[in-house]
Design an enzyme around this catalytic site. Structure first.
Site, short mmCIF file in Angstrom:
data_model
loop_
_atom_site.label_atom_id
_atom_site.label_comp_id
_atom_site.label_asym_id
_atom_site.label_seq_id
_atom_site.Cartn_x
_atom_site.Cartn_y
_atom_site.Cartn_z
N LYS A 150 14.46 -0.93 13.44
CA LYS A 150 15.07 -0.57 11.93
C LYS A 150 16.21 0.25 11.87
CE LYS A 150 9.97 -1.34 10.39
NZ LYS A 150 10.13 -2.39 9.26
N LYS A 155 10.59 3.20 4.95
CA LYS A 155 10.07 2.14 5.77
C LYS A 155 9.52 2.90 7.03
CE LYS A 155 14.04 0.00 6.14
NZ LYS A 155 13.57 -1.62 5.60
N ARG A 156 8.39 2.23 7.81
CA ARG A 156 7.94 2.67 9.01
C ARG A 156 9.18 3.08 9.90
NH1 ARG A 156 2.26 3.25 10.06
NH2 ARG A 156 3.07 3.46 12.13
N LYS A 199 11.81 -4.79 -3.26
CA LYS A 199 11.65 -3.95 -4.32
C LYS A 199 12.76 -3.20 -4.81
CE LYS A 199 7.04 -3.70 -1.75
NZ LYS A 199 6.51 -2.90 -0.72
N HIS A 218 4.14 -12.43 11.52
CA HIS A 218 4.93 -11.18 10.77
C HIS A 218 5.87 -10.71 11.64
CE1 HIS A 218 2.68 -11.04 7.01
NE2 HIS A 218 1.68 -11.61 7.92
N THR A 236 10.19 -5.97 2.89
CA THR A 236 9.78 -6.06 1.71
C THR A 236 10.40 -5.00 0.60
OG1 THR A 236 7.59 -5.13 2.18
CG2 THR A 236 7.77 -7.68 1.85
N1 GPQ Z 1 4.81 -6.04 10.03
CL1 GPQ Z 1 3.71 -7.62 13.11
C1 GPQ Z 1 4.07 -4.87 9.80
O1 GPQ Z 1 3.93 -4.12 8.80
N2 GPQ Z 1 3.04 -4.83 10.68
C2 GPQ Z 1 3.17 -5.48 12.01
O2 GPQ Z 1 2.23 -5.30 12.67
C3 GPQ Z 1 3.84 -6.65 11.73
C4 GPQ Z 1 4.71 -6.99 10.89
C5 GPQ Z 1 5.89 -6.21 8.73
C6 GPQ Z 1 7.00 -6.75 9.20
O3 GPQ Z 1 7.73 -5.88 10.14
C7 GPQ Z 1 8.09 -6.72 8.10
O4 GPQ Z 1 9.52 -7.40 8.47
C8 GPQ Z 1 7.39 -7.75 6.93
O5 GPQ Z 1 8.16 -7.78 5.88
C9 GPQ Z 1 6.08 -7.48 6.72
O6 GPQ Z 1 5.16 -7.19 8.06
C10 GPQ Z 1 5.23 -8.44 5.83
O7 GPQ Z 1 5.31 -9.87 6.22
#
Ligand code: GPQ
Length: 804
Positions: free
Chosen positions: A550, A544-545, A656, A352, A652
């Site tokens: 980002k 988002k986080r 949405k 991811h 994601t």
């Molecule tokens: N993602 Cl490695 C996380 O939410 N936590 C993590 O520890 C890692 C990835 C996210 C990623 O940043 C997003 O781009 C993706 O859409 C999401 O995972 C699901 O795949």
């Protein structure tokens, strides 16, 4: 008597509710608390789902199908009550029954607590995938950890994030079934003699499960969550007798700490022993359960990989590869080659991230101490693997070093992603661009060695959670146009909306829905932040986080630019905007928290000055979670997806938001690329460097200061950051000028110009509405149902098993 689609007469629901109130809560209608009623309601809904689950389980038992086991350290499930009411078809009966009893459904929904057992996208994706698996009738179980404390609750004090514990089961969780008689022992520490491990510490894993119903199908799957328990003898009675109360429970606390907290850390590695313990705990419990389930209908190991496929959600559960080897070698007595063949046929790994710092590694010394037998097995796996590498690249020590599961410098560490790729039958990224960059950069040497092992499965989101539950108004409008609700299970049908684009009455209704949703959001924002948003202003959202890559900072820089323009009277071409932020930062992530403080400080400036707030108001909604997403996304007009290209694996919220008719302003990053391809370049606001240009700029020796010097408006913006808040946030400006890791300055001008275009487009509201409808109509691809079908076809090879 009215009979709803589940065949349950309305008064029967009421009878069952009152019976649960009496039998399960031991109380009466007259003396019941709101909590009693809520729990009785949840149990009444749950009972119906259990009936379905029993049938699903019987079908699975009869047909002995191949199962998908999804292993994830995180699940962000969202509230269960609204979902389970809708999926069970009981919504109307429940409403009628509550009405008769004089109760307010909304108040009861407030008591439903969302299990925040995840950090962000990765955890929410896991929940969407489980939802889609059940909806697609695919036999599946999700395994995870039942953390006592979920993701922290976020508030702001003086603009700074404050974290508080999330004791989500304080009043009990009516949705889960505990199975304390099904505990599994999990070993830690100890020694290995002749390949046999004698652990020093044994902790018990206690499962509980929740039901995962599919939508529009009878299938109900399970999610099984494990919590750590100390063995019965752990309480030290004699210490207690001596009044040493703390020491008396020491051993219990030590064991049970394993499932105490979710690590509030997102995509950066955190080197904590307890976290490695959590990972081992999860995979040991899950694998024992998987083997037990396999043996219900099968014997021996020959058919194991036919019946079992295990998806590893990032590297957190990758120790499962070593653990299954250990079980097969040490407990089952298989030889190495046979065991390895089984392991290699069982696991698949989803990556991811692209950020090298997010690729998990563990110090060899720590693994050796905590899991000595696993460390031996990892060495053996590596030994066999490096022989294969040596054959493929004879006499190339560089290759060996690059590919080895063990990193040598500066400290010996186990590279979990390498272990995952070596031990899995398939590896996938989560968006086209991400999978390509994984093959070309992060995992390149592996992709060269085993090209056939690499796949792409673009992420998706649950249309039920993010349309039906979150946006009933838009769902109603779409259903009235498409003639039924079935598009919620077949999201490609949204393309039929394309024809509605030319219908001006439909466009009016679409706009009215957005406006009503913005009104709801404004009410909420006012209640929690005191900020009065204008429901007619463009809802411009970034949820988002908080992470530097980002680039929430870039978002704030645009607002600062607007401040200066308004103050200079350059208001031609500006449109009123509600700038909305939501998101948490890891508690130890100083740079992200600093950006949050800046966002809050800038919000105070714009909200406090009528000249400014005529054009921009800004609300940072605290404690962004699934419920927050359900409120914000339906109201959004503009979706901010502005990460530096090449950094966001997928994203994601972008999906949405597009599905809910927001237009995206974004870079060519993650799944933005696919969103733009599908909705059409004319319905997407693209700006900024692409991934290749970003890398090239860095390689050429990026000097942010020269961008600062060349652009007076950028200069003004950064100087503002340096002086706001008595200069406390000057560090942000210094960092931008001297380092600017994520090329914010390089993308600033393109972003500002693109935002000007956005404003211009918003002025023609009818044309905007067309684009909004087209975004929704063309987002069918981003259903998680399609995602699991892709996994099913490419990786799992699982046929669906509808109930017989
Ligand atoms: N993602 Cl490695 C996380 O939410 N936590 C993590 O520890 C890692 C990835 C996210 C990623 O940043 C997003 O781009 C993706 O859409 C999401 O995972 C699901 O795949």
């Amino acid at each position: 008597m009215t009979v709803a689609n589940d065949g349950v007469p309305a008064d029967e629901f009421e009878t069952d509710l009152l019976r649960n109130l009496a039998h399960q809560r031991g109380t009466t209608r007259q003396s019941a608390s709101a909590q009693d009623i809520y729990q009785a309601l949840a149990l009444t809904v749950r009972d119906r789902l259990v009936d379905r689950y029993v049938k699903t389980a019987a079908t699975y038992y009869e047909t002995n199908p191949r199962f998908v086991y999804y292993l994830s350290a995180e699940y962000m499930l969202g509230k269960q009550l609204p979902q389970n009411l809708l999926y069970s078809g009981l919504q109307n009966q429940a409403r009628d029954a509550l009405e008769k009893l004089g109760l307010d459904p909304a108040e009861l929904e407030d008591l439903d607590v969302e299990p925040g057992l995840g950090n962000g996208g990765l955890g929410r994706l896991a929940a969407c995938i489980l939802d889609a698996l059940a909806t697609e009738d695919i036999p599946a179980v999700g395994y995870g950890i039942r953390y006592d404390l979920g993701i922290f609750k976020q508030t702001f004090e003086d603009g700074a994030q404050v974290e508080r514990p999330d004791d989500w089961t304080f009043y009990g969780n009516p949705w889960e079934f505990a199975a304390p008689d099904d505990q599994q022992p999990v070993g830690f520490y100890g020694k290995v003699e002749d390949g046999k491990w004698t652990p020093d510490e044994i902790v018990l894993g206690e499962p509980s499960h929740m039901l995962v119903p599919g939508y529009g199908t009878q299938t109900v799957n399970l999610i099984r969550l494990w919590r750590a328990r100390a063995s019965r003898a752990s309480f030290d009675l004699s210490r207690f007798g001596e009044g040493r109360y703390g020491e008396a429970v020491d051993a219990i606390v030590r064991s049970e700490n394993i499932s105490k907290v979710l690590y509030p850390d997102d995509s950066t590695e955190l080197g904590r022993e307890l976290r490695l313990k959590q990972q081992h705990f999860l995979v040991t419990c899950a694998l024992r359960d998987i083997v037990r389930r396999y043996r219900l209908r099968n014997t021996g190991w020959d058919t194991f990989t036919e019946k079992v496929t295990v998806q590893l959600n990032d590297t957190h559960p990758v120790m499962a590869i070593a653990e299954l080897m250990r079980v097969l070698l040490d407990e089952e007595g298989l030889d190495w080659d046979r065991a390895w063949l089984i392991v290699r046929g069982t696991f698949a790994y989803t990556c991811h991230t692209l950020l090298p710092e997010a690729l998990e590694t563990w110090p060899v010394a720590l693994v050796e101490r905590l899991l000595p037998r696993h460390m031996e097995i990892i060495y053996l796996i590596n030994f066999h693997f490096l022989q294969e590498v040596e054959q493929a690249y004879p006499g190339d020590p560089g290759k060996l070093r690059e590919l080895s599961i063990i990193q040598e410098e500066p400290e010996r560490r186990v590279r979990m992603a390498h272990l995952a790729v070596v031990g899995a039958k398939a590896v996938n990224g989560v968006a086209e661009l991400h999978s390509k960059l994984l093959r070309e950069t992060t995992l390149r040497p592996f992709a060269e060695l085993w090209p056939e092992r690499f796949h792409n499965v673009t992420n998706g989101v649950s249309p039920r959670r993010f349309m039906l539950i979150a946006n009933p108004r838009l769902t109603g409008l779409i259903s009235s146009r498409l003639g039924d609700h079935d598009w919620l299970r077949d999201l490609d049908r949204l393309s039929d909306l394309e024809r509605a684009v030319d219908d001006s009455a439909f466009r009016d209704q679409w706009r009215e829905v957005k406006r009503a949703n913005r009104r709801d959001l404004a009410r909420y924002a006012r209640a929690v932040t005191g900020v009065a948003l204008d429901p007619d202003a463009m809802a411009d959202v970034m949820i988002k986080r908080f992470h530097e890559y980002k680039r929430q900072l870039l978002r704030v820089m645009h607002v600062i630019t607007l401040i200066h323009r308004i103050r200079r009277g350059e208001t031609a071409g500006l449109v009123p905007r509600s700038v909305i932020f939501g998101g948490k930062a890891a508690p130890g992530y100083y740079a992200a928290k600093r950006i949050m403080r800046l966002a809050n400080a800038v919000a105070d400036v714009v909200n406090g000055d009528p000249q400014l707030s005529a054009y921009v108001r800004m609300a940072f909604l605290p404690n962004y979670n699934v419920s927050g997403a359900e409120l914000i996304i339906p109201a959004a007009d503009l979706s901010e997806q502005i990460s530096l290209a090449g950094k966001e694996a997928s994203g994601t919220s972008n999906m949405k938001l597009a599905l809910n008719g927001a237009l995206t302003i974004g870079t060519l990053d993650g799944a933005n690329v696919e969103i733009r391809d599908r909705v059409g370049a004319g319905n997407f606001f693209l700006f900024g460097l692409d991934a290749g240009q970003a890398v090239a700029l860095k390689q050429a020796g990026y000097r942010p200061r020269s961008w600062y010097e060349a652009d007076w408006e950028l200069r003004e913006t950064i100087d503002f950051i340096a002086t706001i808040d008595d200069g406390a946030l000057r560090e942000i400006a210094d960092d931008l000028l001297n380092r600017d890791e994520y090329l914010t300055l390089a993308d600033y001008r393109a972003y500002i110009e693109c935002q000007d275009e956005v404003a211009h487009a918003w002025e023609d509201r009818d044309a905007w509405t067309r684009m909004s409808i087209l975004n929704a109509a063309r987002s069918g691809f981003f259903s998680a149902d399609r995602t699991v079908r892709d996994y099913g076809r490419e990786i799992w090879h699982t046929p669906a098993v509808p109930e017989v």
